[in-house]
Design a protein around this motif. Sequence first.
Motif, PDB file in Angstrom:
ATOM      1  N   GLU A 170      38.566  35.789  39.553  1.00 58.51           N
ATOM      2  CA  GLU A 170      37.594  34.847  39.135  1.00 58.51           C
ATOM      3  C   GLU A 170      37.690  33.808  40.190  1.00 58.51           C
ATOM      4  O   GLU A 170      38.757  33.333  40.725  1.00 58.51           O
ATOM      5  CB  GLU A 170      37.853  34.613  37.714  1.00 58.51           C
ATOM      6  CG  GLU A 170      37.385  35.640  36.814  1.00 58.51           C
ATOM      7  CD  GLU A 170      37.667  35.138  35.267  1.00 58.51           C
ATOM      8  OE1 GLU A 170      37.368  34.141  35.009  1.00 58.51           O
ATOM      9  OE2 GLU A 170      37.998  36.180  34.708  1.00 58.51           O
ATOM     10  N   SER A 207      37.833  31.284  33.304  1.00 58.38           N
ATOM     11  CA  SER A 207      37.046  30.730  32.195  1.00 58.38           C
ATOM     12  C   SER A 207      38.047  29.961  30.989  1.00 58.38           C
ATOM     13  O   SER A 207      37.463  29.233  30.246  1.00 58.38           O
ATOM     14  CB  SER A 207      36.509  32.049  31.519  1.00 58.38           C
ATOM     15  OG  SER A 207      37.182  32.994  31.250  1.00 58.38           O
ATOM     16  N   GLY A 235      21.838  38.258  31.806  1.00 61.35           N
ATOM     17  CA  GLY A 235      21.943  39.209  33.042  1.00 61.35           C
ATOM     18  C   GLY A 235      22.979  38.636  34.169  1.00 61.35           C
ATOM     19  O   GLY A 235      23.568  37.696  33.980  1.00 61.35           O
ATOM     20  N   LYS A 240      25.433  31.680  31.865  1.00 63.38           N
ATOM     21  CA  LYS A 240      26.345  30.502  31.629  1.00 63.38           C
ATOM     22  C   LYS A 240      25.386  29.404  32.331  1.00 63.38           C
ATOM     23  O   LYS A 240      24.508  28.929  31.408  1.00 63.38           O
ATOM     24  CB  LYS A 240      27.486  30.568  32.322  1.00 63.38           C
ATOM     25  CG  LYS A 240      28.332  31.931  31.659  1.00 63.38           C
ATOM     26  CD  LYS A 240      29.683  32.327  32.138  1.00 63.38           C
ATOM     27  CE  LYS A 240      29.945  33.619  31.706  1.00 63.38           C
ATOM     28  NZ  LYS A 240      30.065  34.138  30.389  1.00 63.38           N
ATOM     29  N   HIS A 276      38.879  38.498  33.679  1.00 61.77           N
ATOM     30  CA  HIS A 276      37.903  38.909  32.423  1.00 61.77           C
ATOM     31  C   HIS A 276      38.134  40.436  32.056  1.00 61.77           C
ATOM     32  O   HIS A 276      38.399  41.192  32.704  1.00 61.77           O
ATOM     33  CB  HIS A 276      36.654  38.597  32.674  1.00 61.77           C
ATOM     34  CG  HIS A 276      35.525  38.372  31.413  1.00 61.77           C
ATOM     35  ND1 HIS A 276      34.723  39.371  31.037  1.00 61.77           N
ATOM     36  CD2 HIS A 276      35.549  37.277  30.512  1.00 61.77           C
ATOM     37  CE1 HIS A 276      34.409  38.893  30.236  1.00 61.77           C
ATOM     38  NE2 HIS A 276      34.640  37.892  29.701  1.00 61.77           N
ATOM     39  N   SER A 318      36.047  42.252  31.170  1.00 58.99           N
ATOM     40  CA  SER A 318      34.966  43.152  31.274  1.00 58.99           C
ATOM     41  C   SER A 318      35.340  43.962  32.850  1.00 58.99           C
ATOM     42  O   SER A 318      35.267  45.111  33.165  1.00 58.99           O
ATOM     43  CB  SER A 318      33.796  42.440  31.826  1.00 58.99           C
ATOM     44  OG  SER A 318      33.887  41.184  32.689  1.00 58.99           O
ATOM     45  N   ASN A 351      30.445  44.087  35.778  1.00 63.61           N
ATOM     46  CA  ASN A 351      31.763  44.578  35.905  1.00 63.61           C
ATOM     47  C   ASN A 351      31.936  46.027  36.011  1.00 63.61           C
ATOM     48  O   ASN A 351      32.795  46.480  36.448  1.00 63.61           O
ATOM     49  CB  ASN A 351      32.578  43.406  35.583  1.00 63.61           C
ATOM     50  CG  ASN A 351      32.524  42.148  36.220  1.00 63.61           C
ATOM     51  OD1 ASN A 351      32.025  42.004  37.384  1.00 63.61           O
ATOM     52  ND2 ASN A 351      32.821  40.976  35.165  1.00 63.61           N
ATOM     53  N   SER A 403      23.722  42.485  32.005  1.00 62.68           N
ATOM     54  CA  SER A 403      24.763  41.397  31.515  1.00 62.68           C
ATOM     55  C   SER A 403      25.948  41.389  32.794  1.00 62.68           C
ATOM     56  O   SER A 403      26.168  42.422  33.440  1.00 62.68           O
ATOM     57  CB  SER A 403      25.445  41.756  30.278  1.00 62.68           C
ATOM     58  OG  SER A 403      26.272  42.806  30.314  1.00 62.68           O
ATOM     59  N   GLY A 404      26.796  40.290  32.743  1.00 64.02           N
ATOM     60  CA  GLY A 404      27.966  40.321  33.321  1.00 64.02           C
ATOM     61  C   GLY A 404      29.082  41.416  33.029  1.00 64.02           C
ATOM     62  O   GLY A 404      29.668  42.198  33.793  1.00 64.02           O
ATOM     63  N   TYR A 405      28.975  41.744  31.834  1.00 67.66           N
ATOM     64  CA  TYR A 405      29.743  42.718  31.156  1.00 67.66           C
ATOM     65  C   TYR A 405      29.512  44.201  32.017  1.00 67.66           C
ATOM     66  O   TYR A 405      30.513  44.602  32.470  1.00 67.66           O
ATOM     67  CB  TYR A 405      29.887  42.788  29.768  1.00 67.66           C
ATOM     68  CG  TYR A 405      30.975  43.854  29.184  1.00 67.66           C
ATOM     69  CD1 TYR A 405      31.919  43.185  29.088  1.00 67.66           C
ATOM     70  CD2 TYR A 405      30.524  45.098  28.928  1.00 67.66           C
ATOM     71  CE1 TYR A 405      33.168  44.015  28.253  1.00 67.66           C
ATOM     72  CE2 TYR A 405      31.474  45.839  28.501  1.00 67.66           C
ATOM     73  CZ  TYR A 405      32.494  45.365  28.175  1.00 67.66           C
ATOM     74  OH  TYR A 405      33.728  46.359  27.467  1.00 67.66           O
ATOM     75  N   THR A 413      26.927  35.511  37.097  1.00 63.67           N
ATOM     76  CA  THR A 413      26.097  35.793  35.922  1.00 63.67           C
ATOM     77  C   THR A 413      25.098  34.615  35.386  1.00 63.67           C
ATOM     78  O   THR A 413      25.116  33.486  35.665  1.00 63.67           O
ATOM     79  CB  THR A 413      27.182  35.794  34.632  1.00 63.67           C
ATOM     80  OG1 THR A 413      27.814  34.656  34.474  1.00 63.67           O
ATOM     81  CG2 THR A 413      28.207  36.728  34.964  1.00 63.67           C
ATOM     82  N   ALA A 462      31.490  33.901  37.749  1.00 60.07           N
ATOM     83  CA  ALA A 462      30.380  33.641  36.630  1.00 60.07           C
ATOM     84  C   ALA A 462      30.520  32.243  36.071  1.00 60.07           C
ATOM     85  O   ALA A 462      29.406  31.868  35.903  1.00 60.07           O
ATOM     86  CB  ALA A 462      31.369  34.584  35.048  1.00 60.07           C
ATOM     87  N   ASP A 471      34.684  37.314  40.885  1.00 58.20           N
ATOM     88  CA  ASP A 471      33.945  36.965  39.520  1.00 58.20           C
ATOM     89  C   ASP A 471      33.392  35.730  39.750  1.00 58.20           C
ATOM     90  O   ASP A 471      34.223  34.667  39.290  1.00 58.20           O
ATOM     91  CB  ASP A 471      34.470  37.703  38.391  1.00 58.20           C
ATOM     92  CG  ASP A 471      33.433  37.454  37.340  1.00 58.20           C
ATOM     93  OD1 ASP A 471      32.523  36.733  37.213  1.00 58.20           O
ATOM     94  OD2 ASP A 471      33.661  38.384  36.178  1.00 58.20           O
TER      95      ASP A 471
HETATM   96  C1  LIG Z   1      34.408  35.752  34.217  1.00 55.85           C
HETATM   97  C2  LIG Z   1      33.481  36.317  33.510  1.00 55.85           C
HETATM   98  N1  LIG Z   1      32.766  37.473  33.864  1.00 55.85           N
HETATM   99  C3  LIG Z   1      31.968  38.308  32.982  1.00 55.85           C
HETATM  100  C4  LIG Z   1      31.360  37.679  31.960  1.00 55.85           C
HETATM  101  C5  LIG Z   1      30.595  38.403  31.248  1.00 55.85           C
HETATM  102  O1  LIG Z   1      29.323  38.005  31.423  1.00 55.85           O
HETATM  103  P1  LIG Z   1      27.964  38.239  30.331  1.00 55.85           P
HETATM  104  O2  LIG Z   1      28.409  37.270  29.180  1.00 55.85           O
HETATM  105  O3  LIG Z   1      26.966  38.096  30.927  1.00 55.85           O
HETATM  106  O4  LIG Z   1      28.074  39.609  29.760  1.00 55.85           O
HETATM  107  C6  LIG Z   1      32.104  36.618  31.127  1.00 55.85           C
HETATM  108  C7  LIG Z   1      31.522  36.067  30.152  1.00 55.85           C
HETATM  109  O5  LIG Z   1      32.248  35.467  29.130  1.00 55.85           O
HETATM  110  C8  LIG Z   1      33.183  36.017  32.127  1.00 55.85           C
HETATM  111  O6  LIG Z   1      33.548  34.837  31.546  1.00 55.85           O
END
Ligand SMILES: Cc1ncc(COP(=O)(O)O)c(C=O)c1O
Length: 368
Positions: free
Chosen positions: A161, A165, A230, A224, A120, A122, A99, A94-96, A221, A192, A190
């Motif tokens: 970023e 977001s 992932g 979205k 974010h 994360s 990061n 995942s993105g979380y 990521t 995302a 980032d």
């Molecule tokens: C800027 C940013 N980075 C990382 C993430 C995390 O990504 P993921 O939802 O794939 O864990 C998000 C999710 O909201 C995000 O907005």
Amino acid sequence: MKPNHTIEAALQRKLEERKEQGLYRSLVCSDGLIDFASNDYLGFARKSILGEGSNNLHGATGSRLISGNSPEAERAEKKIASFHRTQAALIFNSGYLANIGLCSAIAGKNDTFICDELIHVSLLDGIRLSFAGRLKFKHNAIADLEKKLKKAQGNKFVMVESLYSMDGDEAPLKEMVEVCEQHKAHLIVDEAHATGVWGEQGEGLVCQLRLEEKVLARIYTFGKALGLHGAAVTGSETLRNYLINFARPFIYATALPPYTYRQIEAAYHLLPSANRQSLVELISYFIQATQSCHRFTFLKSRSQIQGIIVPGNQQAKALADHLFQKGIYAKAILSPTVPAGQERIRICLHSFNTQTEIDFLIREIENF
Ligand SMILES: Cc1ncc(COP(=O)(O)O)c(C=O)c1O
């Protein structure tokens, strides 16, 4: 000398140390071998538990370093790297986790992360796990970034970023690259919310601005615009090898299932022909249409992420509830997620929304 030359050399040295200690980790594909390694204890992953026609819908059976690597994963990573015009990519679950893995691995206690105040959570959690220092600079403020860079010690990593977001605005990446070069800092972006949407084919803002060589790492990521799950960290081959060896969420978690890698690769093939133009037109329509709506302040955003400032948690929730009753789903973003007084309704525009839907939304905002 390339901007990230010194940090790349430091990462390479750590990898060499690992090799000398006999502890170097590298990925292998185990397809076709007698399995005494995976965690597929009952063999469920060997057959389709959903019945005929759903072949390969099974799990990875282990982490990428044990039994979870696959030709699908490596093919998807090659596609991602070439799409985003970089040397290499490494997929996380995942993105979380991407990061957390990147931040916690790349810096140590004598180094400093310099973060935009709106990055974010994360990234912030990853920074905590790294034991490095952290300085915040005001959102998108180059002068404050410079001030903080002067204070920073050790290896310096600037975290932003490309498209924020909650505010829908973008980072001034060109200016940031210049400042980073002056202060020998490494930029991590980032992407995302820019993934799939920004850039000629959806490559993101770094590629759109032709800054590929200037950025140490980018995070894309898949949850979205790609509609999947992932994320990938992209950068040099050294960075990829380094993360394989030191990024704990990569090393110690069961990999994504092979079909997910296939979906990711397929989504990347679709991106060039995606209907970005409709989205661009809807964004312009929304911006135009809201200009005559004087009841609330709208965010100054030119992206697919828009917002109406509705100060106060109660008031923001009440507007979201009103919209919900009318059949419109838009989320209230409350403090402390955003600063008090900046509570808002976040409006995500999609290529499948229509002008009629936007008109209806604005009418109901005015009726509230
Ligand atoms: C800027 C940013 N980075 C990382 C993430 C995390 O990504 P993921 O939802 O794939 O864990 C998000 C999710 O909201 C995000 O907005």
